[in-house]
Design an enzyme around this catalytic site. Structure first.
Site, PDB file in Angstrom:
ATOM      1  CG  ASP A  37      -2.036  -1.020   1.135  1.00 48.30           C
ATOM      2  OD1 ASP A  37      -2.255  -1.550   0.032  1.00 48.30           O
ATOM      3  OD2 ASP A  37      -2.630  -1.316   2.182  1.00 48.30           O
ATOM      4  CG  HIS A 242      28.232   3.606  -7.280  1.00 40.39           C
ATOM      5  ND1 HIS A 242      27.858   2.985  -8.450  1.00 40.39           N
ATOM      6  CD2 HIS A 242      28.782   4.791  -7.662  1.00 40.39           C
ATOM      7  CE1 HIS A 242      28.175   3.767  -9.483  1.00 40.39           C
ATOM      8  NE2 HIS A 242      28.736   4.854  -9.029  1.00 40.39           N
ATOM      9  CG  ASP A 259      29.169  11.481  -5.869  1.00 40.03           C
ATOM     10  OD1 ASP A 259      28.360  12.349  -6.231  1.00 40.03           O
ATOM     11  OD2 ASP A 259      29.719  10.666  -6.651  1.00 40.03           O
ATOM     12  CG  ASP A 270      27.238  13.783 -10.096  1.00 43.77           C
ATOM     13  OD1 ASP A 270      27.561  13.501  -8.928  1.00 43.77           O
ATOM     14  OD2 ASP A 270      27.489  13.057 -11.079  1.00 43.77           O
ATOM     15  CG  HIS A 349      35.585   6.577 -11.405  1.00 43.26           C
ATOM     16  ND1 HIS A 349      35.792   7.842 -11.894  1.00 43.26           N
ATOM     17  CD2 HIS A 349      35.949   6.623 -10.091  1.00 43.26           C
ATOM     18  CE1 HIS A 349      36.236   8.625 -10.921  1.00 43.26           C
ATOM     19  NE2 HIS A 349      36.365   7.893  -9.812  1.00 43.26           N
ATOM     20  CG  HIS A 353      28.428  11.384 -15.795  1.00 43.71           C
ATOM     21  ND1 HIS A 353      27.383  12.186 -15.418  1.00 43.71           N
ATOM     22  CD2 HIS A 353      29.113  11.120 -14.643  1.00 43.71           C
ATOM     23  CE1 HIS A 353      27.416  12.360 -14.097  1.00 43.71           C
ATOM     24  NE2 HIS A 353      28.475  11.736 -13.597  1.00 43.71           N
ATOM     25  CG  HIS A 360      25.428   8.384 -14.781  1.00 47.13           C
ATOM     26  ND1 HIS A 360      25.890   7.145 -14.453  1.00 47.13           N
ATOM     27  CD2 HIS A 360      26.079   9.236 -13.933  1.00 47.13           C
ATOM     28  CE1 HIS A 360      26.757   7.243 -13.445  1.00 47.13           C
ATOM     29  NE2 HIS A 360      26.879   8.497 -13.124  1.00 47.13           N
ATOM     30  CD  GLU A 383      32.142  11.625 -11.914  1.00 48.75           C
ATOM     31  OE1 GLU A 383      32.099  10.919 -10.890  1.00 48.75           O
ATOM     32  OE2 GLU A 383      31.151  11.859 -12.611  1.00 48.75           O
ATOM     33  CE1 TYR A 387      37.353   7.123  -5.231  1.00 47.24           C
ATOM     34  CE2 TYR A 387      38.318   6.628  -7.384  1.00 47.24           C
ATOM     35  CZ  TYR A 387      37.427   7.340  -6.605  1.00 47.24           C
ATOM     36  OH  TYR A 387      36.614   8.285  -7.190  1.00 47.24           O
ATOM     37  NE  ARG A 404      33.303  10.394  -7.056  1.00 48.01           N
ATOM     38  CZ  ARG A 404      33.117   9.321  -6.301  1.00 48.01           C
ATOM     39  NH1 ARG A 404      34.040   8.378  -6.241  1.00 48.01           N
ATOM     40  NH2 ARG A 404      32.009   9.174  -5.603  1.00 48.01           N
ATOM     41  CD  GLU A 406      30.657  14.040  -9.792  1.00 43.21           C
ATOM     42  OE1 GLU A 406      30.454  13.526  -8.674  1.00 43.21           O
ATOM     43  OE2 GLU A 406      30.146  13.626 -10.847  1.00 43.21           O
TER      44      GLU A 406
END
Ligand code: GLY
Ligand code: MN
Ligand code: MN
Length: 437
Positions: A37, A242, A259, A270, A349, A353, A360, A383, A387, A404, A406
């Site tokens: 529901d 991620h 991020d 982003d 990576h 993008h 993306h 970005e 790592y 990172r 970005e």
């Protein structure tokens, strides 16, 4: 706010690019059950939204172009229903939708099957994006079989089926002035939220509290939801690209990688920033951070008309490789290591993008098999990152560091505009901000 005229102009442009004697069917998104529901917050299909500005689920946009090239736009939407509206919320209804959304014709969703059959019957070409909504695919395939199965009734199915998406996505890749204005605002709100997280961070605060600070700032500024799952990764969690668990307590001495970007009026920001829990970068963190920043600024040199993501990435790979050799993390000559893509072990990576309604975003990255050159009006992220997992084979002082950085860049006639410039990026700026807090 994007005006109705712009949505009308987009539909007209799309109609102009269709074959004559054709029909295009573009469905809205459906609601998705979260648990009994209850549904996930509804998000409109990006292509459908781009062409209509209509925010309700289950609607269908049809563009019809006759044999002599006259176009009309038809919207099907949910019927007005007193009881459903008391329980679940207001509906525009097809009567009002016609004027409110400037459609040539509108119908209740209950008339969809009959009207769609009549619209598609006899057209030479059907434009449709198969595979996004399986239930809607079934509807379209079943309609086609009805048309194919009854020639005696005068039915005729289109002989050609074309994908509508590449035409829409090419349009979406180039942002209009009003889209840029919304994206600039989304970027500013997101930048302020990152500042707020930097000011809030301290040992014993948690990743989810930083996430809450950020989401609070979005919602308080009219952007109710993030554009994607917010990543707050402290310490070694920054090395999970991620990571969205956001469950750990912050430890002094660790870095935090955030991020996050909001979604405003459908458009995404982003941003990634990496900063120390304590407000002060250690020597090893400084070395890695400044290397990633140097790589990002080198990539920015390619972000101009005629540049490409591949050229930007080459800059990143060269700068990172040189730096990793200097730090004793890679050994060999720069050229050999670049050729062997050795830095991929720590930068796994892509460089960026397209950005727009989707984080993306849509749009081809190649044209005739060549890398697509940037043109004014495109928006993209840059970005780079490095790592070093706890278990990585690197000198001890670098283990557990993930960085990172970005930003969101708009290509202009002469170069680019950094839409996310409002969030500090140099070590001096970040430390000054955090120490003041
Ligand atoms: N936040 C997803 C990305 O940076 O691509
Ligand atoms: Mn990104
Ligand atoms: Mn991101």
């Amino acid at each position: 706010m994007i005006k109705n005229e712009e949505f009308v102009a987009r539909r007209t442009r799309l109609l102009n690019s269709l074959d004559s004697n054709a029909v295009a069917i573009i469905p809205a998104a459906a609601e998705i059950t979260r648990s009994r529901d209850t549904e996930f917050p509804f998000r409109q299909d990006s292509d459908f939204f781009y062409l209509t500005g209509f925010k309700e689920p289950d609607a269908v946009l049809v563009l019809h172009k006759d044999k002599v090239g006259n176009g009309r736009t038809i919207l099907f939407c949910r019927n007005k229903d007193k009881l459903a509206e008391i329980w679940h919320g207001r509906r525009v209804g097809f009567e009002k939708a016609k004027t409110q959304f400037d459609m040539d014709e509108t119908y209740a969703l209950t008339d969809l099957d009959d009207e769609l059959l009549a619209l598609v019957n006899g057209c030479a070409t059907l434009y449709f994006g198969q595979g996004t909504y399986p239930i809607f695919d079934d509807k379209v395939w079943s309609l086609l079989s009805t048309l194919r199965g009854a020639p005696k009734k005068g039915y005729k199915a289109p002989e050609t089926i074309k994908d509508i998406r590449p035409l829409v996505h090419e349009m979406r890749l180039f942002k209009s002035e009003s889209e840029i204005a919304v994206m600039r605002k989304a970027a500013q709100i997101s930048a302020q939220a990152h500042v707020r997280a930097m000011q809030f961070a301290k040992p014993e605060a948690t990743e989810y509290q930083l996430e809450a600070e950020i989401h609070h700032h979005y919602a308080m500024n009219g952007a109710r939801y993030p554009a994607y799952g917010t990543i707050v990764g402290s310490g070694n969690n920054a090395n999970i690209l991620h990571y969205t668990e956001n469950s750990d307590a912050l430890k002094s001495g660790d870095l935090i990688l955030i991020d996050s970007g909001c979604e405003l009026e459908g458009y995404a920001a982003d941003i990634t920033r990496t900063f120390p829990v304590s407000g002060q970068f250690s020597a090893a963190q400084t070395e890695i951070y400044n290397l990633v920043l140097k790589a990002q600024l080198a990539a920015f040199e390619e972000v101009k008309p005629g540049g490409t993501l591949v050229k930007a990435n080459k800059q990143v790979v060269r700068v990172l490789t040189e730096g990793l050799i200097e730090l004793g993390i890679l050994s060999g000559t720069v050229d050999e290591l670049v050729e062997a893509q050795a830095c991929k072990a720590f930068y796994m990576h892509g460089v960026g993008h397209w950005l727009g309604l989707d984080v993306h975003d849509v749009g081809e990255y190649k044209l005739d098999e060549a890398d697509r050159p940037f043109e004014a009006g495109m928006v993209l992220t840059i970005e780079p990152g490095l790592y070093f997992d706890e278990d990585a084979e690197v000198p001890a002082q670098y283990k557990g560091i993930g960085v990172r950085i970005e930003d969101d860049l708009l290509i202009t006639q002469n170069g680019h505009e950094n839409l996310t410039v409002d969030v500090p990026k140099s070590i001096a700026e970040i430390e000054a901000l955090m120490q003041k807090a």
